[in-house]
Motif scaffolding. Structure first.
Motif, PDB file in Angstrom:
ATOM      1  N   ASN A   1     -35.124 -59.656 -29.705  1.00  0.00           N
ATOM      2  CA  ASN A   1     -34.305 -58.682 -30.419  1.00  0.00           C
ATOM      3  C   ASN A   1     -35.200 -57.659 -31.121  1.00  0.00           C
ATOM      4  O   ASN A   1     -36.424 -57.706 -31.033  1.00  0.00           O
ATOM      5  N   TRP A   2     -34.575 -56.758 -31.877  1.00  0.00           N
ATOM      6  CA  TRP A   2     -35.292 -55.597 -32.396  1.00  0.00           C
ATOM      7  C   TRP A   2     -36.421 -55.939 -33.348  1.00  0.00           C
ATOM      8  O   TRP A   2     -37.451 -55.248 -33.372  1.00  0.00           O
ATOM      9  N   ASN A   3     -36.303 -57.006 -34.112  1.00  0.00           N
ATOM     10  CA  ASN A   3     -37.354 -57.319 -35.092  1.00  0.00           C
ATOM     11  C   ASN A   3     -38.183 -58.533 -34.693  1.00  0.00           C
ATOM     12  O   ASN A   3     -39.021 -58.992 -35.473  1.00  0.00           O
ATOM     13  N   GLY A   4     -37.931 -59.036 -33.506  1.00  0.00           N
ATOM     14  CA  GLY A   4     -38.716 -60.159 -33.033  1.00  0.00           C
ATOM     15  C   GLY A   4     -38.278 -61.512 -33.552  1.00  0.00           C
ATOM     16  O   GLY A   4     -38.894 -62.526 -33.225  1.00  0.00           O
ATOM     17  N   ALA A   5     -37.222 -61.531 -34.345  1.00  0.00           N
ATOM     18  CA  ALA A   5     -36.793 -62.789 -34.949  1.00  0.00           C
ATOM     19  C   ALA A   5     -36.013 -63.670 -34.000  1.00  0.00           C
ATOM     20  O   ALA A   5     -35.867 -64.873 -34.221  1.00  0.00           O
ATOM     21  N   SER A   6     -35.493 -63.077 -32.952  1.00  0.00           N
ATOM     22  CA  SER A   6     -34.676 -63.836 -32.006  1.00  0.00           C
ATOM     23  C   SER A   6     -35.223 -63.668 -30.597  1.00  0.00           C
ATOM     24  O   SER A   6     -35.386 -62.552 -30.109  1.00  0.00           O
ATOM     25  N   THR A   7     -35.531 -64.798 -29.984  1.00  0.00           N
ATOM     26  CA  THR A   7     -35.976 -64.799 -28.589  1.00  0.00           C
ATOM     27  C   THR A   7     -35.197 -65.875 -27.830  1.00  0.00           C
ATOM     28  O   THR A   7     -34.666 -66.814 -28.421  1.00  0.00           O
TER      29      THR A   7
ATOM     30  N   ARG B   1     -29.344 -51.795 -28.421  1.00  0.00           N
ATOM     31  CA  ARG B   1     -28.361 -52.741 -28.927  1.00  0.00           C
ATOM     32  C   ARG B   1     -29.050 -53.717 -29.853  1.00  0.00           C
ATOM     33  O   ARG B   1     -30.236 -54.000 -29.702  1.00  0.00           O
ATOM     34  N   ILE B   2     -28.294 -54.253 -30.805  1.00  0.00           N
ATOM     35  CA  ILE B   2     -28.859 -55.185 -31.788  1.00  0.00           C
ATOM     36  C   ILE B   2     -29.101 -56.545 -31.154  1.00  0.00           C
ATOM     37  O   ILE B   2     -30.160 -57.155 -31.349  1.00  0.00           O
ATOM     38  N   ALA B   3     -28.125 -57.008 -30.398  1.00  0.00           N
ATOM     39  CA  ALA B   3     -28.210 -58.359 -29.838  1.00  0.00           C
ATOM     40  C   ALA B   3     -28.547 -58.297 -28.355  1.00  0.00           C
ATOM     41  O   ALA B   3     -27.763 -57.769 -27.562  1.00  0.00           O
TER      42      ALA B   3
END
Length: 124
Positions: free
Chosen positions: A52-58, A101-103
């Protein structure tokens, strides 16, 4: 318009590592999702991983979980895919995708900007 460029492919032996890089340019935005897909000859394009955009979700495909890592690089529009313990079945052309997109999602139809791909060949 967004341009996407991948680099870093090559030919390696099974068990070795490769790092792919991807940079999006043009009308990019800080809020974006980026993903890697791959396509082997005669097969459909398949999801590899996204961030995701900030790297917090992969997220990763089961086939690469624990061996591949996707992370943001120096800019918000650059990512890399670290591929470890490569197997012959990882042989494919790897594509980077970008979307405002955010997600992020695992569906290739949700991404409108794609690179030309980079070839990864793993010999056993």
């Amino acid at each position: 318009q967004v341009q996407v460029v991948e680099s870093g492919g090559g030919s390696v032996q099974a068990g070795e590592s490769l790092r792919l890089s991807c940079t999006a340019s043009g009308r990019t935005a800080a809020i974006n999702s980026m993903a890697w897909f791959r396509q082997a000859p005669g097969k459909e394009r398949e999801f590899v991983g996204y961030i995701n955009w900030n790297g917090a979700s992969t997220s990763y495909a089961d086939s690469v979980q624990g061996r591949f890592i996707i992370a943001r690089a120096n800019t918000k529009s650059s990512v890399y895919l670290q591929m470890n313990s490569l197997k012959s079945e990882d042989t494919a052309r790897y594509y980077c995708a970008y979307e405002h997109r955010i997600a992020p999602t695992t569906n290739p139809n949700d991404y409108t900007s794609w690179g030309q791909g980079t070839q990864v060949t793993v010999s056993s």
